[in-house]
Motif scaffolding. Structure first.
Motif, PDB file in Angstrom:
ATOM      1  N   ALA A  14       1.860  -4.165  -8.451  1.00  0.00           N
ATOM      2  CA  ALA A  14       2.798  -4.962  -8.145  1.00  0.00           C
ATOM      3  C   ALA A  14       4.188  -4.804  -9.227  1.00  0.00           C
ATOM      4  O   ALA A  14       3.976  -4.367 -10.452  1.00  0.00           O
ATOM      5  N   PRO A  15       5.216  -5.008  -8.884  1.00  0.00           N
ATOM      6  CA  PRO A  15       6.332  -4.909  -9.843  1.00  0.00           C
ATOM      7  C   PRO A  15       6.064  -5.978 -10.977  1.00  0.00           C
ATOM      8  O   PRO A  15       5.773  -7.141 -10.737  1.00  0.00           O
ATOM      9  N   ALA A  16       6.747  -5.618 -12.199  1.00  0.00           N
ATOM     10  CA  ALA A  16       6.647  -6.506 -13.392  1.00  0.00           C
ATOM     11  C   ALA A  16       7.363  -7.692 -13.078  1.00  0.00           C
ATOM     12  O   ALA A  16       6.970  -8.796 -13.559  1.00  0.00           O
ATOM     13  N   GLU A  17       8.377  -7.663 -12.343  1.00  0.00           N
ATOM     14  CA  GLU A  17       9.341  -9.005 -12.100  1.00  0.00           C
ATOM     15  C   GLU A  17       8.872  -9.391 -10.806  1.00  0.00           C
ATOM     16  O   GLU A  17       8.315  -8.547  -9.977  1.00  0.00           O
ATOM     17  N   PRO A  18       9.400 -10.719 -10.480  1.00  0.00           N
ATOM     18  CA  PRO A  18       9.038 -11.159  -9.224  1.00  0.00           C
ATOM     19  C   PRO A  18       9.690 -10.280  -8.139  1.00  0.00           C
ATOM     20  O   PRO A  18      10.990  -9.835  -8.308  1.00  0.00           O
ATOM     21  N   GLY A  19       8.852 -10.115  -7.228  1.00  0.00           N
ATOM     22  CA  GLY A  19       9.335  -9.220  -5.994  1.00  0.00           C
ATOM     23  C   GLY A  19       8.181  -8.650  -5.310  1.00  0.00           C
ATOM     24  O   GLY A  19       7.097  -9.295  -5.511  1.00  0.00           O
ATOM     25  N   ALA A  21       6.130  -5.118  -3.641  1.00  0.00           N
ATOM     26  CA  ALA A  21       6.088  -3.680  -3.494  1.00  0.00           C
ATOM     27  C   ALA A  21       5.664  -3.279  -2.143  1.00  0.00           C
ATOM     28  O   ALA A  21       4.926  -3.992  -1.402  1.00  0.00           O
ATOM     29  N   GLU A  22       6.005  -2.134  -1.603  1.00  0.00           N
ATOM     30  CA  GLU A  22       5.901  -1.602  -0.037  1.00  0.00           C
ATOM     31  C   GLU A  22       5.234  -0.079  -0.407  1.00  0.00           C
ATOM     32  O   GLU A  22       5.726   0.760  -1.282  1.00  0.00           O
ATOM     33  N   LEU A  23       4.505   0.134   0.298  1.00  0.00           N
ATOM     34  CA  LEU A  23       3.727   1.490   0.231  1.00  0.00           C
ATOM     35  C   LEU A  23       3.673   1.994   1.708  1.00  0.00           C
ATOM     36  O   LEU A  23       3.348   1.349   2.631  1.00  0.00           O
ATOM     37  N   ASN A  24       4.405   3.000   2.059  1.00  0.00           N
ATOM     38  CA  ASN A  24       4.756   3.620   3.308  1.00  0.00           C
ATOM     39  C   ASN A  24       3.896   4.954   3.378  1.00  0.00           C
ATOM     40  O   ASN A  24       3.985   5.959   2.447  1.00  0.00           O
ATOM     41  N   LEU A  25       2.887   5.227   4.361  1.00  0.00           N
ATOM     42  CA  LEU A  25       2.239   6.547   4.719  1.00  0.00           C
ATOM     43  C   LEU A  25       2.950   7.311   5.743  1.00  0.00           C
ATOM     44  O   LEU A  25       3.099   6.559   6.897  1.00  0.00           O
ATOM     45  N   LEU A  60      -9.740  12.168   9.904  1.00  0.00           N
ATOM     46  CA  LEU A  60      -8.944  11.542   9.038  1.00  0.00           C
ATOM     47  C   LEU A  60      -9.126   9.969   8.894  1.00  0.00           C
ATOM     48  O   LEU A  60      -9.170   9.227   9.574  1.00  0.00           O
ATOM     49  N   ALA A  61      -9.401   9.644   7.573  1.00  0.00           N
ATOM     50  CA  ALA A  61      -9.758   8.140   7.191  1.00  0.00           C
ATOM     51  C   ALA A  61      -8.885   7.791   6.158  1.00  0.00           C
ATOM     52  O   ALA A  61      -8.727   8.459   4.972  1.00  0.00           O
ATOM     53  N   ILE A  62      -8.445   6.335   6.236  1.00  0.00           N
ATOM     54  CA  ILE A  62      -7.618   5.714   5.128  1.00  0.00           C
ATOM     55  C   ILE A  62      -8.306   4.518   4.915  1.00  0.00           C
ATOM     56  O   ILE A  62      -8.176   3.605   5.990  1.00  0.00           O
ATOM     57  N   TYR A  63      -8.551   4.196   3.900  1.00  0.00           N
ATOM     58  CA  TYR A  63      -9.057   2.703   3.447  1.00  0.00           C
ATOM     59  C   TYR A  63      -8.120   2.138   2.676  1.00  0.00           C
ATOM     60  O   TYR A  63      -7.301   2.760   1.940  1.00  0.00           O
ATOM     61  N   LEU A  64      -7.746   0.942   3.112  1.00  0.00           N
ATOM     62  CA  LEU A  64      -6.583   0.316   2.302  1.00  0.00           C
ATOM     63  C   LEU A  64      -7.362  -1.143   1.697  1.00  0.00           C
ATOM     64  O   LEU A  64      -7.998  -1.988   2.564  1.00  0.00           O
ATOM     65  N   GLU A  65      -6.992  -1.508   0.448  1.00  0.00           N
ATOM     66  CA  GLU A  65      -7.729  -2.774   0.205  1.00  0.00           C
ATOM     67  C   GLU A  65      -6.336  -3.284  -0.608  1.00  0.00           C
ATOM     68  O   GLU A  65      -5.607  -2.709  -1.511  1.00  0.00           O
ATOM     69  N   GLN A  66      -5.987  -4.713  -0.266  1.00  0.00           N
ATOM     70  CA  GLN A  66      -4.814  -5.290  -0.957  1.00  0.00           C
ATOM     71  C   GLN A  66      -5.411  -6.394  -1.643  1.00  0.00           C
ATOM     72  O   GLN A  66      -5.967  -7.271  -1.287  1.00  0.00           O
ATOM     73  N   ARG A  67      -4.709  -6.294  -2.987  1.00  0.00           N
ATOM     74  CA  ARG A  67      -5.211  -7.358  -3.849  1.00  0.00           C
ATOM     75  C   ARG A  67      -3.810  -8.264  -4.106  1.00  0.00           C
ATOM     76  O   ARG A  67      -2.816  -7.729  -3.879  1.00  0.00           O
ATOM     77  N   ALA A  68      -3.851  -9.136  -4.897  1.00  0.00           N
ATOM     78  CA  ALA A  68      -2.702  -9.836  -5.369  1.00  0.00           C
ATOM     79  C   ALA A  68      -1.775  -9.193  -6.274  1.00  0.00           C
ATOM     80  O   ALA A  68      -0.447  -9.291  -6.037  1.00  0.00           O
ATOM     81  N   ASN A  69      -2.186  -7.995  -7.020  1.00  0.00           N
ATOM     82  CA  ASN A  69      -1.425  -7.359  -7.945  1.00  0.00           C
ATOM     83  C   ASN A  69      -1.417  -5.913  -7.612  1.00  0.00           C
ATOM     84  O   ASN A  69      -0.837  -5.000  -8.214  1.00  0.00           O
ATOM     85  N   SER A  70      -2.011  -5.386  -6.561  1.00  0.00           N
ATOM     86  CA  SER A  70      -1.970  -3.995  -6.510  1.00  0.00           C
ATOM     87  C   SER A  70      -2.375  -3.688  -4.921  1.00  0.00           C
ATOM     88  O   SER A  70      -3.166  -4.670  -4.258  1.00  0.00           O
TER      89      SER A  70
END
Length: 95
Positions: A14-19, A21-25, A60-70
């Motif tokens: 997550a960014p240091a400042e409020p905001g 983050a987005e990850l595109n595959l 092809l396998a993609i595992y995604l784990e979404q946490r509060a900060n990453s």
């Protein structure tokens, strides 16, 4: 589903400042008409991190784990970081 070796890992913090983050595959045109299977591990944010694995017909396998900060991605495909911050599939050996 057979055992899948998810040896490649990418972490988006997550960014240091409020905001946000987005990850595109980017998988490329070979996957545009595919119909992957999604296996949901946890869909309830109150019970831990959101997590699921997407498996394509060729393995092809993609595992995604979404946490509060990453966001953590583990995959058996080779991805390369692009200038815009996205990850592009560069190679995958069918399993």
């Amino acid at each position: 589903m057979k055992n899948i070796d998810l040896t490649n890992e990418f972490i988006l913090k997550a960014p240091a400042e409020p905001g946000s983050a987005e990850l595109n595959l980017s998988l490329g045109k070979d996957y545009s008409d595919s119909h992957p299977i999604n296996y949901f591990i946890n869909q309830d944010i109150n019970r831990g991190p959101l997590a699921h694995i997407t498996v394509y017909g060729n393995g092809l396998a993609i595992y995604l784990e979404q946490r509060a900060n990453s966001i953590v991605i583990r995959t058996n495909g080779e991805f390369v970081s692009q200038n815009d911050g996205s990850l592009k599939l560069s190679s995958f050996k069918e399993q």
